[in-house]
Design a protein around this motif. Structure first.
Motif, PDB file in Angstrom:
ATOM      1  N   GLU A  67      -1.658   9.223  -0.890  1.00  0.00           N
ATOM      2  CA  GLU A  67      -2.159   7.939   0.136  1.00  0.00           C
ATOM      3  C   GLU A  67      -1.189   6.670  -0.212  1.00  0.00           C
ATOM      4  O   GLU A  67      -1.053   5.891   0.912  1.00  0.00           O
ATOM      5  CB  GLU A  67      -3.557   7.498  -0.454  1.00  0.00           C
ATOM      6  N   ASP A  68      -0.552   6.439  -1.407  1.00  0.00           N
ATOM      7  CA  ASP A  68       0.432   5.410  -1.480  1.00  0.00           C
ATOM      8  C   ASP A  68       1.709   5.707  -1.273  1.00  0.00           C
ATOM      9  O   ASP A  68       2.868   4.928  -1.363  1.00  0.00           O
ATOM     10  CB  ASP A  68       0.296   4.723  -3.025  1.00  0.00           C
ATOM     11  N   GLU A 109       0.753  -1.154  -0.011  1.00  0.00           N
ATOM     12  CA  GLU A 109      -0.023   0.093  -0.007  1.00  0.00           C
ATOM     13  C   GLU A 109       0.907   1.321   0.162  1.00  0.00           C
ATOM     14  O   GLU A 109       0.452   2.347  -0.660  1.00  0.00           O
ATOM     15  CB  GLU A 109      -0.832   0.041   1.263  1.00  0.00           C
ATOM     16  N   LYS A 110       2.065   1.119   0.405  1.00  0.00           N
ATOM     17  CA  LYS A 110       3.039   2.328   0.835  1.00  0.00           C
ATOM     18  C   LYS A 110       4.303   2.003   0.117  1.00  0.00           C
ATOM     19  O   LYS A 110       4.850   1.448   0.794  1.00  0.00           O
ATOM     20  CB  LYS A 110       3.152   2.672   2.280  1.00  0.00           C
ATOM     21  N   HIS A 111       4.464   2.277  -1.257  1.00  0.00           N
ATOM     22  CA  HIS A 111       5.404   1.731  -1.956  1.00  0.00           C
ATOM     23  C   HIS A 111       6.209   3.018  -3.007  1.00  0.00           C
ATOM     24  O   HIS A 111       7.029   2.549  -3.546  1.00  0.00           O
ATOM     25  CB  HIS A 111       5.324   0.496  -2.811  1.00  0.00           C
ATOM     26  N   SER A 112       5.858   4.061  -2.687  1.00  0.00           N
ATOM     27  CA  SER A 112       6.442   4.995  -3.581  1.00  0.00           C
ATOM     28  C   SER A 112       6.938   6.425  -2.851  1.00  0.00           C
ATOM     29  O   SER A 112       6.361   6.630  -1.813  1.00  0.00           O
ATOM     30  CB  SER A 112       4.908   5.717  -4.476  1.00  0.00           C
TER      31      SER A 112
END
Length: 199
Positions: A165-166, A85-88
């Motif tokens: 969000e990401d 979900e959090k990869h950027s």
């Protein structure tokens, strides 16, 4: 000029871990990756040279900090790791980075490429550059240098509102001098580890 050097033994103590999670990650590295990692243990390495202090005003000389080994870093409860979900990593440029738009764009391209190589596996995305006025941060003219400075804490607040969000994290970049509070002459940058914001 003073140089900070560490012995091979102190480097191994700081970098080698018996933590099973770290050992298993090391075992997954191929031969070339292991050769690169082993360069960190050689004090005379061309890749990992000693830290050179040019003057007493260098940060490490004027603001001594206790050393942190890799094991301490890895076990730190505030350390965040990427997820699906959090990869950027998002890069937000504030103000111009060069004398022309072409130079600014070239700098950002280099920065994006560096981040993609250093943080391998994460996606690096560029946000549309914004002028300093868009941040609504406080500013001042430094009494000693006469340079314009912007308030780093206010920029962190601005970046927190802009964070997608990401995002694993959002990184603000500027060529303008920074200060964290009125009593400080300057600061190189500021971050919130819990919010994933760096500036």
């Amino acid at each position: 000029m003073k140089t900070v050097r560490h012995s091979e033994q102190s480097l191994r103590t700081a970098l080698i871990s018996k933590n099973p999670a770290l050992v298993s990650q090391y075992e997954k590295l191929d031969a070339a990756e292991r050769r690169l990692m082993n360069e960190a243990f050689r004090p005379a390495s061309d890749l990992f040279g000693p830290i050179v202090l040019h003057s007493q005003s260098d940060w490490i000389a004027s603001h001594p900090e206790p050393p942190q080994g890799f094991e301490e870093f890895f076990s730190d409860p505030s350390r965040k790791t990427p997820s699906r979900e959090k990869h950027s990593i998002y890069i937000q440029c504030i103000g111009s980075l060069g004398n022309t738009r072409i130079i600014s764009e070239e700098y950002v391209k280099w920065l994006k490429g560096y981040c993609e190589a250093f943080f391998y596996g994460l996606t690096v995305k560029l946000l549309e550059p914004v002028p300093v006025s868009a941040t609504q941060c406080a500013f001042r003219v430094n009494e000693n240098t006469k340079n314009l400075q912007i308030h780093a804490g206010h920029i962190l607040h601005f970046l927190k509102k802009k964070k997608p969000e990401d995002a694993f994290c959002i990184v603000g970049v500027t060529m303008i001098d920074l200060y964290p509070r009125d009593s400080w002459n300057f600061v190189f940058g500021q971050a919130s580890l819990t919010d994933g914001i760096l500036f």
